[in-house]
Design a protein around this motif. Structure first.
Motif, PDB file in Angstrom:
ATOM      1  N   UNK A  64       0.865  -1.183   0.000  1.00 16.98           N
ATOM      2  CA  UNK A  64       0.000   0.000   0.000  1.00 16.98           C
ATOM      3  C   UNK A  64       0.900   1.230   0.000  1.00 16.98           C
ATOM      4  N   UNK A  65       0.416   2.280  -0.623  1.00 17.69           N
ATOM      5  CA  UNK A  65       1.240   3.490  -0.718  1.00 17.69           C
ATOM      6  C   UNK A  65       0.432   4.743  -0.436  1.00 17.69           C
ATOM      7  N   UNK A  66       1.158   5.824  -0.143  1.00 15.22           N
ATOM      8  CA  UNK A  66       2.600   5.919  -0.080  1.00 15.22           C
ATOM      9  C   UNK A  66       3.053   6.159   1.354  1.00 15.22           C
ATOM     10  N   UNK A  67       4.310   5.767   1.618  1.00 16.39           N
ATOM     11  CA  UNK A  67       4.952   6.020   2.910  1.00 16.39           C
ATOM     12  C   UNK A  67       5.967   7.139   2.677  1.00 16.39           C
ATOM     13  N   UNK A  68       5.723   8.288   3.264  1.00 20.42           N
ATOM     14  CA  UNK A  68       6.579   9.460   3.020  1.00 20.42           C
ATOM     15  C   UNK A  68       7.137  10.074   4.298  1.00 20.42           C
ATOM     16  N   UNK A  69       6.574   9.745   5.463  1.00 21.93           N
ATOM     17  CA  UNK A  69       6.964  10.432   6.702  1.00 21.93           C
ATOM     18  C   UNK A  69       7.975   9.599   7.496  1.00 21.93           C
ATOM     19  N   UNK A  70       8.998   9.104   6.813  1.00 17.63           N
ATOM     20  CA  UNK A  70      10.001   8.279   7.487  1.00 17.63           C
ATOM     21  C   UNK A  70      10.868   9.102   8.429  1.00 17.63           C
ATOM     22  N   UNK A  71      11.149  10.336   8.060  1.00 21.67           N
ATOM     23  CA  UNK A  71      11.917  11.253   8.904  1.00 21.67           C
ATOM     24  C   UNK A  71      11.685  12.657   8.364  1.00 21.67           C
ATOM     25  N   UNK A  72      12.218  13.619   9.073  1.00 21.12           N
ATOM     26  CA  UNK A  72      12.019  15.003   8.664  1.00 21.12           C
ATOM     27  C   UNK A  72      12.740  15.288   7.349  1.00 21.12           C
ATOM     28  N   UNK A  73      12.094  16.014   6.429  1.00 17.08           N
ATOM     29  CA  UNK A  73      12.779  16.442   5.213  1.00 17.08           C
ATOM     30  C   UNK A  73      13.565  17.734   5.413  1.00 17.08           C
ATOM     31  N   UNK A  74      13.620  18.202   6.664  1.00 15.45           N
ATOM     32  CA  UNK A  74      14.202  19.501   7.002  1.00 15.45           C
ATOM     33  C   UNK A  74      15.076  19.351   8.237  1.00 15.45           C
ATOM     34  N   UNK A  75      16.152  20.117   8.287  1.00 20.24           N
ATOM     35  CA  UNK A  75      16.913  20.272   9.529  1.00 20.24           C
ATOM     36  C   UNK A  75      16.905  21.747   9.919  1.00 20.24           C
ATOM     37  N   UNK A  76      16.515  22.016  11.156  1.00 20.07           N
ATOM     38  CA  UNK A  76      16.569  23.374  11.690  1.00 20.07           C
ATOM     39  C   UNK A  76      17.948  23.518  12.317  1.00 20.07           C
ATOM     40  N   UNK A  77      18.807  24.263  11.682  1.00 20.98           N
ATOM     41  CA  UNK A  77      20.235  24.243  12.018  1.00 20.98           C
ATOM     42  C   UNK A  77      20.469  24.858  13.397  1.00 20.98           C
ATOM     43  N   UNK A  78      21.201  24.126  14.229  1.00 18.99           N
ATOM     44  CA  UNK A  78      21.545  24.613  15.557  1.00 18.99           C
ATOM     45  C   UNK A  78      23.044  24.475  15.790  1.00 18.99           C
ATOM     46  N   UNK A  79      23.534  25.216  16.779  1.00 23.10           N
ATOM     47  CA  UNK A  79      24.953  25.206  17.086  1.00 23.10           C
ATOM     48  C   UNK A  79      25.294  24.235  18.191  1.00 23.10           C
ATOM     49  N   UNK A  80      26.544  24.309  18.663  1.00 21.41           N
ATOM     50  CA  UNK A  80      26.996  23.424  19.738  1.00 21.41           C
ATOM     51  C   UNK A  80      26.218  23.658  21.026  1.00 21.41           C
ATOM     52  N   UNK A  81      25.649  24.856  21.182  1.00 18.46           N
ATOM     53  CA  UNK A  81      24.851  25.149  22.373  1.00 18.46           C
ATOM     54  C   UNK A  81      23.402  24.692  22.217  1.00 18.46           C
ATOM     55  N   UNK A  82      23.101  23.963  21.128  1.00 19.45           N
ATOM     56  CA  UNK A  82      21.791  23.381  20.830  1.00 19.45           C
ATOM     57  C   UNK A  82      20.726  24.433  20.510  1.00 19.45           C
ATOM     58  N   UNK A  83      21.130  25.673  20.317  1.00 19.39           N
ATOM     59  CA  UNK A  83      20.197  26.728  19.930  1.00 19.39           C
ATOM     60  C   UNK A  83      20.298  26.980  18.426  1.00 19.39           C
ATOM     61  N   UNK A  84      19.226  27.498  17.870  1.00 17.49           N
ATOM     62  CA  UNK A  84      19.233  27.893  16.470  1.00 17.49           C
ATOM     63  C   UNK A  84      20.403  28.841  16.219  1.00 17.49           C
ATOM     64  N   UNK A  85      21.074  28.639  15.095  1.00 18.13           N
ATOM     65  CA  UNK A  85      22.217  29.504  14.773  1.00 18.13           C
ATOM     66  C   UNK A  85      21.773  30.919  14.413  1.00 18.13           C
ATOM     67  N   UNK A  86      20.470  31.105  14.172  1.00 17.69           N
ATOM     68  CA  UNK A  86      19.985  32.422  13.760  1.00 17.69           C
ATOM     69  C   UNK A  86      19.028  33.066  14.754  1.00 17.69           C
ATOM     70  N   UNK A  87      18.647  32.346  15.807  1.00 14.95           N
ATOM     71  CA  UNK A  87      17.707  32.919  16.774  1.00 14.95           C
ATOM     72  C   UNK A  87      17.976  32.311  18.149  1.00 14.95           C
ATOM     73  N   UNK A  88      18.608  33.066  19.017  1.00 10.13           N
ATOM     74  CA  UNK A  88      18.919  32.588  20.358  1.00 10.13           C
ATOM     75  C   UNK A  88      17.629  32.372  21.153  1.00 10.13           C
ATOM     76  N   UNK A  89      17.687  31.407  22.038  1.00  7.41           N
ATOM     77  CA  UNK A  89      16.514  31.052  22.820  1.00  7.41           C
ATOM     78  C   UNK A  89      15.620  30.038  22.144  1.00  7.41           C
ATOM     79  N   UNK A  90      15.876  29.763  20.852  1.00  5.05           N
ATOM     80  CA  UNK A  90      15.119  28.745  20.114  1.00  5.05           C
ATOM     81  C   UNK A  90      15.937  27.462  20.095  1.00  5.05           C
TER      82      UNK A  90
END
Length: 533
Positions: free
Chosen positions: A468-494
């Protein structure tokens, strides 16, 4: 000091209440010499069908530690165990507002950890509490309307609530035991602490989620359901407020973004707000169903046995023609296939099992890796549009009623019209040539992969199986980029967190990522406290 015996193999018919006597004989000790013992790990070795065994790691304590240290010194499978110190979690107090968006495993375990520090985050969730959510999903599966805000993807517990509840992960982290012990405390079966392939099942997982909510409420956390995150405002490049449902603005100092891999409107909002996202590879394909007894026969040589679990499989294939990876994913023994859509006009399949795994069919996703060659360009949401396009195609092929396009497995591989299908999928299937539903290269790779799977598991390619089809949600198609501090590289506190942020792939890894983010927030708050003293 306890000891541990590894690679302790016994015939699969030996029950756990018979295990002590076998352990005593393995150690050559009398009954009263062993003061305590417990199972640390239990796995199944079915490589030789004539000699199926359970393989244990067992921790035990003895009266004469020094004598046993000498006795076992030359045995490579028996070692003394150092007792790990209990992690100390300090108590913190802060007036800074922490909001967790999303109540899947990442969000819930972030809340559990933060509340252990004495902090009181607010959890917001676009969907409904799990009790209501189950009713909405059941209505949809019976042919009722899709609720875009309360469905298999959205609602308390996250997408994993409608799954097999697998707790396997390839990552190694100090918090693995912490997650498992908390799940047991909230009602998961104790055996998840030692099984090599633990699972909870969708039925028990729902109860676990409710108990997590009740404890977090008792700790002073706030829950806001039907509270969809629709905007974020910032000040000096730092999160300032969050907006729910386009109207309710709430002050926010730390935003744990744990919205899951299907919150496409959240991704779109983040792009508008200038948050750095990037597209990432994922996989698409179909879901296959076999009679469970056929899989048992392939793996064990027998259709069933009371001492054996329902058989599973993990399959991989590298297609030389398309240069793509083909693999099984999220295998659900004794389970069902179900509709997992979250957008109107888009059809998505997935699988789930109860704890007992006692349904007559086994199902698994069979997927093909996709990447930038399939959705070229610089648009970070190109993978989202790729998913959406094929989900709409499947919806149309199923007749526009969320019935899924389906085809006999053998007929799909041999390229002929389907000659009858049997599927547990709800709300129903429509027999279709799936090559018209899938991207051409994906269909080609799947056919090659299935033939390859049959060489590894003779009997996998059969007229008895259905796709049966389709299976599309295996993982996120997007990465929200974060730094070593685990926060968004473009918005602190996120703090982008879990599977939807592109940093996890399942219940365990998502929960652990949520814990890591919670620890990072606690560290920042503790540093604030020290600097103000």
């Amino acid at each position: 000091m306890p000891f541990q015996v590894r690679n302790f193999a016994v015939d699969f018919t030996i029950r756990e209440d018979e295990l002590f006597e076998n352990l005593r004989l393995r150690l050559l000790l009398e009954r009263d010499e062993i003061t305590d013992w417990r199972i640390i790990r239990k796995g199944l070795d079915a490589r030789k069908k004539s000699s199926i065994r359970y393989v244990y790691t067992i921790e035990f304590s003895v009266r004469d530690e020094e004598g046993c240290r000498d006795k076992f010194s030359l045995d490579p499978d028996i070692l003394p165990v150092d007792v790990e110190p209990t992690r100390f979690i300090p108590r913190l107090s802060s007036k800074r507002k922490i909001i967790i968006a999303g109540m899947g495993p990442a969000g819930l375990f972030a809340a559990i950890r933060l509340s252990s520090y004495g902090l009181r985050p607010t959890l917001i969730e676009r969907g409904r509490p799990v009790e209501e959510r189950v009713r909405h999903v059941e209505t949809f599966w019976r042919g009722g309307a899709l609720n875009p805000e309360s469905n298999v993807q959205f609602g308390e517990g996250g997408a994993g609530t409608f799954s097999d509840g697998k707790l396997t992960t390839r990552i190694r982290d100090e918090n693995l035991r912490y997650v498992l012990e908390n799940l047991v405390r909230f009602g998961a079966p104790t055996e998840i602490l030692w099984l090599a392939k633990p699972h909870i099942g969708t039925d028990r997982l729902r109860r676990v989620v409710r108990r997590v909510r009740h404890e977090l409420l008792a700790r002073g956390c706030e829950f806001l359901f039907s509270g969809k995150l629709t905007d974020i405002t910032s000040r000096n490049s730092r999160v300032n407020t969050v907006v729910m449902n386009d109207r309710d603005e709430v002050p926010c100092d730390f935003l744990v973004l744990a919205t899951g891999h299907s919150a496409r409107d959240t991704y779109e909002m983040l792009v508008r707000r200038g948050v750095h996202l990037e597209k990432k590879p994922f996989a698409v394909g179909v879901r296959v169903e076999h009679p469970q007894q056929r899989i048992n026969c392939i793996q064990y040589g027998i259709p069933s046995h009371p001492c054996l679990p329902q058989a599973e499989y993990v399959l991989t294939f590298a297609d030389p023609d398309t240069e793509r990876s083909v693999y099984s994913f999220c295998m659900c023994p004794g389970g069902v296939v179900m509709a997992a859509a979250s957008e109107k006009g888009c059809l998505v399949t997935n699988g789930m099992s109860t704890y007992r795994r006692d349904a007559p069919y086994a199902n698994s996703a069979l997927v093909v890796a996709v990447d930038g060659r399939d959705f070229p360009g610089n648009n970070p949401l190109a993978g989202v549009e790729f998913q959406r396009n094929w989900e709409r195609n499947a919806f149309a092929a199923g007749g526009g009623t969320y019935r899924a396009p389906a085809q006999n497995l053998l007929d799909f591989v041999e390229g002929r019209g389907s000659r009858g299908v049997r599927s547990s999928y709800r709300p129903g299937v429509v027999e279709t040539d799936l090559t018209r539903v899938l991207p051409p290269e994906i269909a080609q790779a799947l056919k090659s992969g299935i033939r390859g799977f049959d060489r590894k598991m003779r009997g996998f390619l059969t007229q008895e199986a259905t796709l049966t089809g389709v299976e599309t949600r295996t993982s996120s198609p997007v990465r929200i980029v974060r730094g070593d501090d685990l926060q968004s590289v473009s918005l602190k506190g996120l703090f982008p967190t879990g599977e939807g942020a592109g940093y996890a792939g399942g219940i365990m890894s998502a929960a652990i990522d949520g814990i890591r983010v919670a620890d990072r927030i606690a560290l920042e708050l503790s540093e604030d406290t020290r600097s103000s003293e």
